[in-house]
Write an enzyme that holds these catalytic residues in place. Structure first.
Site, PDB file in Angstrom:
ATOM      1  CG  HIS A  68      -1.840  -1.156   1.330  1.00 21.74           C
ATOM      2  ND1 HIS A  68      -2.201  -1.736   2.532  1.00 21.74           N
ATOM      3  CD2 HIS A  68      -2.481  -1.858   0.366  1.00 21.74           C
ATOM      4  CE1 HIS A  68      -3.019  -2.747   2.306  1.00 21.74           C
ATOM      5  NE2 HIS A  68      -3.210  -2.854   1.001  1.00 21.74           N
ATOM      6  N   PRO A  69       1.619   1.539  -1.030  1.00 21.08           N
ATOM      7  CG  PRO A  69       2.671   1.617  -3.117  1.00 21.08           C
ATOM      8  CD  PRO A  69       1.883   0.717  -2.216  1.00 21.08           C
TER       9      PRO A  69
END
Lengths: 507, 189
Positions: A442-443
């Site tokens: 989940h950048p």
């Protein structure tokens, strides 16, 4: 219409009202809203256009096709593996359908600390509701919990810890357990199945295998995007130029930042690429005497939130969910090699695996190589390492409480325990740098929004502070980690910002 | 333009140049010698698309140790050679982005040529006895240098992808395999 890169035989020049870069959660919504407004809009997607018939449920075939760098994307120091989607539909194709709204306290914090205006919980609530309706989001019924999720539920219950079912976007799910390799049954209600077809029906075009290489800017105003079209095996086929008065970046927190950096956009306050959050996590495996069959059924349908609070300065910043992989992923995650490794693999069906993901405060950065490829710099801070250690111990306690004979925290020197008392000896050093393998899916951050140009890249309306007509509509907008899976937040913020770029495209 | 410090005399410059030249020649000679003598079956050599001969030999040996069986006497366990791990890696590497492939080849070179030297072995990795190969791999897996651990993990991941992709290995795990394309009677019958 969907056009593949290999179909572009000459160097095309396309004139439209708006071009969207990326076709994941944010890009699909941006494209749909532009097209529904009657505007000529196209989206460029660097990855391939794949559909249910292409999803073979085989790791060796799907991982290289669905993930950036064939699944091998890493931070610069090799400390964190980043699994990030690539292809029409972006990460919504391989994700496990987790649907959680941005927590209210996060939205409040963005307003008070990061000068984000117009995105209060009450302002965003209708956006979330709209997206949840579009994607048919529903809580998972308890009878759909597979063995791994049941272990989490049971262990949390024994310990008296808070937990509950997750909501998903799926219709007609066959519970095959291959979500992370793309859904062969077309049950995911995602960008690929729902939003992009709506955009195309409204008149938009999607160009697959066409990688944006540069944002074109003249006199402080965006004028289009230069791109390269590739054939089926990735060889450059033609140069593509899209001329448009509005460009919407939606290529992810890493991809959009890398494109912005490659393009040499003005950055007077050195903000471009900064503020990267990864929501990193590590796993704990529990070996049971009975079959868990974690590879079968829906991978993630239950969560433990006992160690997750969004209060300011909270010392609980860990989200615990099941995490299980098919054989190749499991083999890579289990420590060691050789005969001992194969012996451990024989317990495959008796393993339950949990992941502890840190709502991180570490601020990383995206840079680019001379060739323009992204370089991901992220050195996890001590506070986050302490949270990670706490989360891993909590996950181990859950597994033991649920009846695991032994728990293993994989690492350079794996930690094993058979009783809860043994876990008490584990301190924060468990998560010292490079001690445990970390994965991030989940950048966020890197082109952060806010009204203060000294602390953000784009305005609260998503428009670049220095380049008119350039908008952002993906997870790179977020000023902080949101501590939960971001797909619903990304869809909803793209919807929230759409009136701004639609108005700009109308001139 | 860079100006040389005035303190460097011509003689010193010549000596430095000579030393550097000797180093380059010696290094090249060593590299030449260490990449000779790799034998690849002709039919395999003709089919390689990405790996050189020495890389194929190295990958073959690394795979045999990384995916070594837990029950060596059990002939029902497929070997990495049986499932052609090296052939899989040859094909896979050919589809990698250039920079990733370059880094991976550097990791191959390090493990084959340098890592044994650091453990006191004068032979290449691929010519070491099994136990010594295991010792070299263990030293990488537990190294304090994250780049070396990263090199090991990268090779390990590729080997296991090549090994556990094959349905013949799923019986070891009790894994039923994909529903898509599943033969009547299952993959592991």
């Amino acid at each position: 219409m969907i056009v593949r890169g290999r179909e572009l035989l000459v160097d095309p020049s396309i004139d439209v009202d708006a071009v969207v870069v990326g076709t994941g959660a944010g890009g699909s919504i941006a494209l749909r809203e532009l097209a529904r407004a009657g505007l000529r809009a196209v989206a460029l997607e660097e990855g391939a256009f794949l559909g249910p018939r292409d999803f073979t449920q085989r790791e060796d075939e799907m991982i290289p096709r669905l993930f950036q760098d064939m699944g091998g994307r890493m931070t610069e120091d090799l400390g964190i593996r980043i699994l990030q989607g690539r292809g029409v539909g972006g990460s919504t194709v391989h994700n496990t359908n987790l649907c959680k709204r941005t927590p209210d306290r996060i939205l409040d914090r963005w307003a008070s600390e990061y000068h984000v205006s117009g995105a209060s919980p009450s302002a965003m609530a209708p956006r979330f509701a709209q997206i949840e309706s579009d994607l048919s989001v529903e809580p998972m019924p308890s009878e759909w919990q597979n063995g791994n999720n049941a272990v989490l539920r049971r262990g949390a219950a024994v310990l008296g810890w808070r937990g509950g079912p997750l909501a998903h976007n799926r219709i007609g799910c066959q519970q095959s357990g291959f979500c992370e390799l793309g859904c062969a049954y077309d049950a995911k209600q995602n960008a690929l199945k729902v939003i992009l077809p709506e955009a195309i029906r409204a008149g938009a075009d999607v160009y697959a295998d066409v990688e944006a290489t540069r944002i074109l800017v003249t006199k402080g105003r965006v004028v289009g995007v230069a791109a390269v079209a590739r054939d089926a095996v990735g060889r450059p086929r033609s140069e593509v130029t899209v001329r448009a008065p509005v460009v919407v970046l939606a290529g992810s927190a890493i991809g959009s930042a890398a494109l912005a950096l490659r393009s040499g956009l003005p950055d007077p306050y050195d903000q471009l690429g900064r503020g990267l959050r990864l929501h990193p996590g590590a796993v704990v495996a529990g070996r049971f005497d009975r079959a868990i069959d974690a590879a079968q059924g829906i991978p993630q349908s239950y969560e433990c939130t006992e160690w997750l609070s969004f209060e300011r300065n909270s010392d609980k910043r860990v989200w615990i969910v099941p995490a299980f992989a098919h054989p190749i992923g499991t083999a890579a995650a289990l420590p060691g090699f050789g005969g001992a490794h194969m012996a451990a693999m024989r317990d495959y069906n008796r393993l339950a695996v949990l992941s502890a993901m840190v709502h991180d405060e570490t601020s990383g950065r995206v840079a680019v190589t001379r060739e323009g490829r992204p370089v991901i710099r992220y050195a996890m801070e001590d506070g986050d390492r302490g949270q990670l250690a706490q989360g891993l111990v909590a996950s181990a306690r859950i597994l033991l409480a649920a009846g695991a004979r032994e728990v293993t925290i994989p690492g350079v020197f794996p930690v094993r325990a058979t009783r809860e008392a043994e876990l008490a000896k584990i301190g924060p050093s468990l998560a010292r740098p490079h001690a445990v393998p970390l994965t991030a899916v989940h950048p966020m951050g890197t082109l952060r929004m806010g009204d203060d140009p000294r602390r953000s890249v784009v305005s609260s309306q998503g428009e670049h502070h220095q380049v008119r007509g350039l908008f952002v509509a993906d997870g790179s907008l977020f000023p902080t980690s949101i501590g939960v899976p971001p797909q619903i937040s990304i869809y909803a913020f793209a919807l929230h910002l759409a009136p701004g770029f639609v108005a700009a495209a109308r001139g | 333009m860079v100006k040389l410090p005035l303190r460097i005399s011509r003689r010193r410059l010549l000596r430095s140049g000579l030393a550097l030249g000797t180093f380059v020649i010696a290094g090249s000679g060593l590299a030449f010698l260490r990449t000779r003598g790799y034998v690849v079956p002709p039919e395999r050599a003709a089919s390689l698309t990405s790996l050189s001969a020495w890389q194929w030999v190295f990958v073959t040996h690394a795979a045999r140790r990384i995916a070594a069986p837990d029950r060596p006497a059990d002939s029902s366990i497929p070997t990495p050679d049986d499932v052609d791990v090296a052939g899989f890696i040859d094909d896979y590497v050919g589809r990698m982005p250039h920079e990733l492939r370059r880094d991976l080849f550097r990791a191959f070179a390090y493990v084959e040529h340098v890592a044994p030297l650091r453990r006191g072995y004068l032979s290449r990795f691929s010519r070491l006895p099994k136990d010594d190969q295991d010792e070299v791999l263990t030293s990488l897996a537990t190294s304090e240098q994250e780049l070396l651990r990263g090199a090991f993990e990268g090779i390990k991941s590729l080997v296991f992808m090549g090994y556990y992709r094959d349905a013949r290995t799923w019986k070891i795990l009790g894994y039923d395999g994909p529903f898509v394309g599943r033969p009547v009677g299952g993959w592991t019958r």
